[in-house]
Design a protein around this motif. Structure first.
Motif, mmCIF file in Angstrom:
data_model
loop_
_atom_site.group_PDB
_atom_site.id
_atom_site.type_symbol
_atom_site.label_atom_id
_atom_site.label_comp_id
_atom_site.label_asym_id
_atom_site.label_seq_id
_atom_site.Cartn_x
_atom_site.Cartn_y
_atom_site.Cartn_z
ATOM 1 N N VAL A 86 38.898 37.102 46.890
ATOM 2 C CA VAL A 86 37.470 37.172 46.537
ATOM 3 C C VAL A 86 36.674 37.844 47.651
ATOM 4 C CG1 VAL A 86 35.490 35.866 45.676
ATOM 5 C CG2 VAL A 86 37.786 34.905 45.462
ATOM 6 N N LEU A 87 35.988 38.897 47.314
ATOM 7 C CA LEU A 87 35.054 39.516 48.251
ATOM 8 C C LEU A 87 33.665 39.089 47.800
ATOM 9 C CD1 LEU A 87 34.963 41.355 50.722
ATOM 10 C CD2 LEU A 87 34.683 43.298 49.192
ATOM 11 N N ARG A 88 32.978 38.350 48.699
ATOM 12 C CA ARG A 88 31.744 37.699 48.282
ATOM 13 C C ARG A 88 30.504 38.385 48.828
ATOM 14 N NH1 ARG A 88 32.177 31.388 49.291
ATOM 15 N NH2 ARG A 88 32.460 32.011 51.453
ATOM 16 N N ASP A 89 29.433 38.286 48.064
ATOM 17 C CA ASP A 89 28.109 38.573 48.606
ATOM 18 C C ASP A 89 27.973 39.999 49.151
ATOM 19 O OD1 ASP A 89 25.807 37.234 48.637
ATOM 20 O OD2 ASP A 89 26.109 36.191 50.519
ATOM 21 N N ILE A 90 28.417 40.965 48.371
ATOM 22 C CA ILE A 90 28.363 42.370 48.807
ATOM 23 C C ILE A 90 26.995 42.933 48.417
ATOM 24 C CG2 ILE A 90 29.539 44.604 48.702
ATOM 25 C CD1 ILE A 90 31.727 42.786 47.006
ATOM 26 N N ALA A 110 36.478 39.559 42.447
ATOM 27 C CA ALA A 110 37.686 38.757 42.660
ATOM 28 C C ALA A 110 38.812 39.274 41.778
ATOM 29 C CB ALA A 110 37.406 37.301 42.327
ATOM 30 N N TYR A 111 40.031 39.172 42.301
ATOM 31 C CA TYR A 111 41.164 39.503 41.443
ATOM 32 C C TYR A 111 42.388 38.710 41.862
ATOM 33 C CZ TYR A 111 42.904 42.745 45.096
ATOM 34 O OH TYR A 111 43.372 43.301 46.262
ATOM 35 N N ILE A 112 43.311 38.595 40.943
ATOM 36 C CA ILE A 112 44.620 38.001 41.246
ATOM 37 C C ILE A 112 45.619 39.144 41.151
ATOM 38 C CG2 ILE A 112 46.397 36.378 40.480
ATOM 39 C CD1 ILE A 112 44.153 34.486 39.605
ATOM 40 N N PRO A 113 46.243 39.502 42.275
ATOM 41 C CA PRO A 113 47.060 40.709 42.304
ATOM 42 C C PRO A 113 48.354 40.561 41.503
ATOM 43 C CG PRO A 113 47.249 39.531 44.387
ATOM 44 C CD PRO A 113 46.219 38.797 43.574
ATOM 45 N N ASP A 114 48.863 41.700 41.107
ATOM 46 C CA ASP A 114 50.174 41.732 40.463
ATOM 47 C C ASP A 114 51.056 42.645 41.307
ATOM 48 O OD1 ASP A 114 52.277 41.430 38.773
ATOM 49 O OD2 ASP A 114 51.448 42.648 37.145
ATOM 50 N N ARG A 155 46.505 40.902 37.726
ATOM 51 C CA ARG A 155 46.705 39.944 36.618
ATOM 52 C C ARG A 155 45.376 39.596 35.970
ATOM 53 N NH1 ARG A 155 51.225 36.211 39.544
ATOM 54 N NH2 ARG A 155 52.761 37.884 39.585
ATOM 55 N N GLY A 156 44.359 39.618 36.783
ATOM 56 C CA GLY A 156 43.027 39.350 36.249
ATOM 57 C C GLY A 156 41.983 39.733 37.260
ATOM 58 N N LEU A 157 40.756 39.866 36.781
ATOM 59 C CA LEU A 157 39.702 40.333 37.668
ATOM 60 C C LEU A 157 38.341 39.867 37.160
ATOM 61 C CD1 LEU A 157 39.219 43.746 39.171
ATOM 62 C CD2 LEU A 157 37.723 43.211 37.285
ATOM 63 N N GLY A 158 37.470 39.575 38.094
ATOM 64 C CA GLY A 158 36.117 39.201 37.723
ATOM 65 C C GLY A 158 35.098 39.883 38.611
#
Ligand SMILES: [Zn+2]
Length: 204
Positions: A86-90, A110-114, A155-158
């Protein structure tokens, strides 16, 4: 009509040859100054068209850059790391396409890597490439999410964006203190309530 080619949901900007020259933009700013009732040749205003043009150049520098290129280099030696990143508050600055008024905001990505990750500063740069264009926040949110998703294939990203729109805080309906929140969830962020909630909790 501007010819726009769609690749991976990204718009490739029009070729350089179709752009007005810097002198034309300066002349347009001079027209606006005259329209206010001011004398553009007055000492304090003589350099203003050039300054405004340079400032606009910075505000809209995102058209000259390809966000997919920024994300090209990835790292695969991650020892099976498969938790959320998660990279926050950019913080970002953009302009709304309806009023060319500032949109000042913050993004969470945010992402969950594959199997591979991308340099974190690259995520911040992708946000700037899209921010430095004429925008609406909803589209900008989707563009950032779609581009990172298409290139990195996690796998996913937000993506969550919270921003203040000066077209409604300092003019128009004058509602300071309001911000607009948008989000786009893909892959397991869309499918799993737990993953989505974990991310939303971090951005609250
Ligand atoms: Zn606006």
């Amino acid at each position: 009509m501007n010819p726009k080619v769609h690749i991976l949901n990204r718009e490739v900007p029009q070729p350089e040859t179709q752009r007005p020259s810097r002198a034309e933009v300066e002349a347009a700013v001079r027209t606006i100054i005259r329209w206010t009732g001011e004398d553009p040749d007055r000492n304090g205003l003589v350099e203003t068209p050039a300054r405004v043009t340079r400032s606009l150049e910075e505000s809209f520098s995102g058209y000259g850059q390809d966000p997919a290129e920024i994300l090209e280099k990835t790292f695969e030696e991650i020892e099976g790391y498969d938790e959320m990143i998660v990279l926050r508050d950019i913080r970002f600055e953009s302009h709304c396409e309806h009023h060319i008024a500032p949109i000042i905001g913050r993004a969470w990505v945010a992402y969950i890597p594959d199997g591979r990750v991308v340099g974190i500063s690259k995520l911040a740069r992708v946000i700037d490439v899209y921010a430095k264009r004429l925008q609406i926040q909803e589209r900008m949110t989707a563009q950032i999410a779609n581009t990172i998703n298409d290139v990195l294939k996690p796998r996913g990203l937000g993506v969550i964006i919270k921003a203040t729109h000066h077209c409604m805080t300092t003019r128009g309906v004058h509602k300071p203190g309001t911000d607009l929140v948008t989000s786009r969830m893909l892959g397991c962020f869309r499918d799993s309530t737990l993953t989505r909630r974990e991310f939303l909790g971090m951005a609250a």
